[in-house]
Design an enzyme around this catalytic site. Structure first.
Site, mmCIF file in Angstrom:
data_model
loop_
_atom_site.group_PDB
_atom_site.id
_atom_site.type_symbol
_atom_site.label_atom_id
_atom_site.label_comp_id
_atom_site.label_asym_id
_atom_site.label_seq_id
_atom_site.Cartn_x
_atom_site.Cartn_y
_atom_site.Cartn_z
ATOM 1 N N SER A 97 -47.857 14.286 -27.644
ATOM 2 C CA SER A 97 -48.093 12.331 -28.495
ATOM 3 C C SER A 97 -47.567 11.340 -28.394
ATOM 4 O O SER A 97 -48.070 9.894 -28.548
ATOM 5 C CB SER A 97 -46.985 13.001 -29.833
ATOM 6 O OG SER A 97 -47.912 14.539 -29.780
ATOM 7 N N LYS B 69 -36.728 14.059 -33.196
ATOM 8 C CA LYS B 69 -37.525 12.815 -33.242
ATOM 9 C C LYS B 69 -37.267 12.274 -34.262
ATOM 10 O O LYS B 69 -38.132 11.384 -34.604
ATOM 11 C CB LYS B 69 -38.147 13.281 -32.399
ATOM 12 C CG LYS B 69 -38.020 13.582 -30.746
ATOM 13 C CD LYS B 69 -39.718 13.882 -30.248
ATOM 14 C CE LYS B 69 -39.695 15.170 -30.626
ATOM 15 N NZ LYS B 69 -40.869 15.407 -29.549
ATOM 16 N N ARG C 116 -45.543 21.966 -20.495
ATOM 17 C CA ARG C 116 -46.355 21.385 -19.177
ATOM 18 C C ARG C 116 -45.897 20.613 -17.714
ATOM 19 O O ARG C 116 -46.858 20.710 -17.221
ATOM 20 C CB ARG C 116 -46.062 19.674 -20.025
ATOM 21 C CG ARG C 116 -46.926 19.761 -20.798
ATOM 22 C CD ARG C 116 -46.959 18.390 -22.204
ATOM 23 N NE ARG C 116 -45.556 19.255 -22.533
ATOM 24 C CZ ARG C 116 -45.251 17.698 -23.669
ATOM 25 N NH1 ARG C 116 -45.925 17.265 -23.828
ATOM 26 N NH2 ARG C 116 -43.992 18.402 -24.449
HETATM 27 P P1 ADP Z 1 -44.028 16.964 -27.606
HETATM 28 O O1 ADP Z 1 -43.410 17.752 -26.809
HETATM 29 O O2 ADP Z 1 -45.719 16.395 -27.085
HETATM 30 O O3 ADP Z 1 -43.214 15.783 -28.742
HETATM 31 P P2 ADP Z 1 -44.491 18.653 -29.467
HETATM 32 O O4 ADP Z 1 -42.996 18.451 -30.560
HETATM 33 O O5 ADP Z 1 -45.933 18.480 -30.825
HETATM 34 O O6 ADP Z 1 -45.577 18.058 -28.872
HETATM 35 O O7 ADP Z 1 -45.044 20.021 -29.201
HETATM 36 C C1 ADP Z 1 -45.418 21.031 -29.270
HETATM 37 C C2 ADP Z 1 -45.879 22.298 -28.608
HETATM 38 O O8 ADP Z 1 -46.489 21.564 -27.871
HETATM 39 C C3 ADP Z 1 -43.863 22.097 -27.352
HETATM 40 O O9 ADP Z 1 -44.019 23.484 -26.606
HETATM 41 C C4 ADP Z 1 -45.076 21.574 -26.471
HETATM 42 O O10 ADP Z 1 -44.278 21.776 -25.514
HETATM 43 C C5 ADP Z 1 -46.153 22.009 -26.897
HETATM 44 N N1 ADP Z 1 -47.351 20.971 -25.567
HETATM 45 C C6 ADP Z 1 -47.349 20.437 -26.602
HETATM 46 N N2 ADP Z 1 -48.513 18.799 -25.638
HETATM 47 C C7 ADP Z 1 -49.388 19.577 -24.821
HETATM 48 C C8 ADP Z 1 -50.121 19.675 -23.586
HETATM 49 N N3 ADP Z 1 -50.456 18.594 -23.307
HETATM 50 N N4 ADP Z 1 -50.159 20.942 -23.147
HETATM 51 C C9 ADP Z 1 -49.696 21.817 -23.374
HETATM 52 N N5 ADP Z 1 -48.693 22.631 -24.527
HETATM 53 C C10 ADP Z 1 -48.808 20.945 -25.212
#
Ligand code: ADP
Length: 163
Positions: free
Chosen positions: A130, A41, A92
């Site tokens: 995010s 990303k 999730r």
């Molecule tokens: P996203 O997948 O939202 O872009 P990230 O890559 O920053 O976020 O995610 C980092 C970690 O946090 C991953 O393992 C993702 O599955 C987990 N994560 C993201 N949002 C949540 C949430 N709302 N609840 C639980 N885990 C989450």
């Protein structure tokens, strides 16, 4: 000393991330949150690596077992460098699983000592990502239930400058 790493883009950190982090500290002696800077990303990031690291540091300042770092190489190598025994991931929905499963097997291949621990999202955070934060905020919606209070204002400030 059992150390885990919690990798992601954290663009920006949400209450969902913080929930996983808090729960991970109950399982490990130390959890290193690592902002990965070479994920696919890359060009769609709204916050710089420095901002994302600083936001995470602010939100975790009272969490003694948490450290924040950034890395741009292979996660399996980073885990070896810091002596981590596990990678923590949040799940999730079923849709998260396929990709996470593949990453977990790849990491295991590259670093056989490394386990992946999946923690399921809290029901109220299942929808939260995010991207949802950025979308709602850029359209003027209230994001106070989605992001930690410590970084709420800075997220609004930055996103209103971009849009
Ligand atoms: P996203 O997948 O939202 O872009 P990230 O890559 O920053 O976020 O995610 C980092 C970690 O946090 C991953 O393992 C993702 O599955 C987990 N994560 C993201 N949002 C949540 C949430 N709302 N609840 C639980 N885990 C989450």
């Amino acid at each position: 000393m059992k150390r885990a790493i919690y990798p992601g883009s954290f663009d920006p950190a949400t209450k969902g991330h913080l929930d996983i982090l808090k729960r991970a500290t109950k399982l490990f002696d130390e959890v290193v949150v690592v902002v990965m800077t070479n994920v696919k990303k890359k060009n769609s990031h709204s916050f710089t690596v420095e901002e994302r690291v600083e936001f995470l540091k602010r939100c975790t300042k009272d969490m003694e077992k948490v450290r924040v770092d950034s890395y741009s190489g292979l996660l399996a190598d980073y885990a070896r460098q810091v002596g981590a025994v596990a990678v923590v991931k949040g799940l999730r929905a079923v849709s998260d699983f396929e990709d996470e499963f593949q990453q977990s097997l790849t990491n295991k291949k590259l670093n056989p000592e490394l386990e992946t621990v999946f923690l399921t999202a809290e029901a109220e955070n299942m929808f939260l990502s995010s991207s949802v934060v950025k979308q709602v905020c850029s359209l003027g919606g209230d994001i106070s239930d989605f992001v930690p209070a410590e970084i709420h204002e800075d997220i609004i400030k930055k996103l209103s400058n971009i849009e």
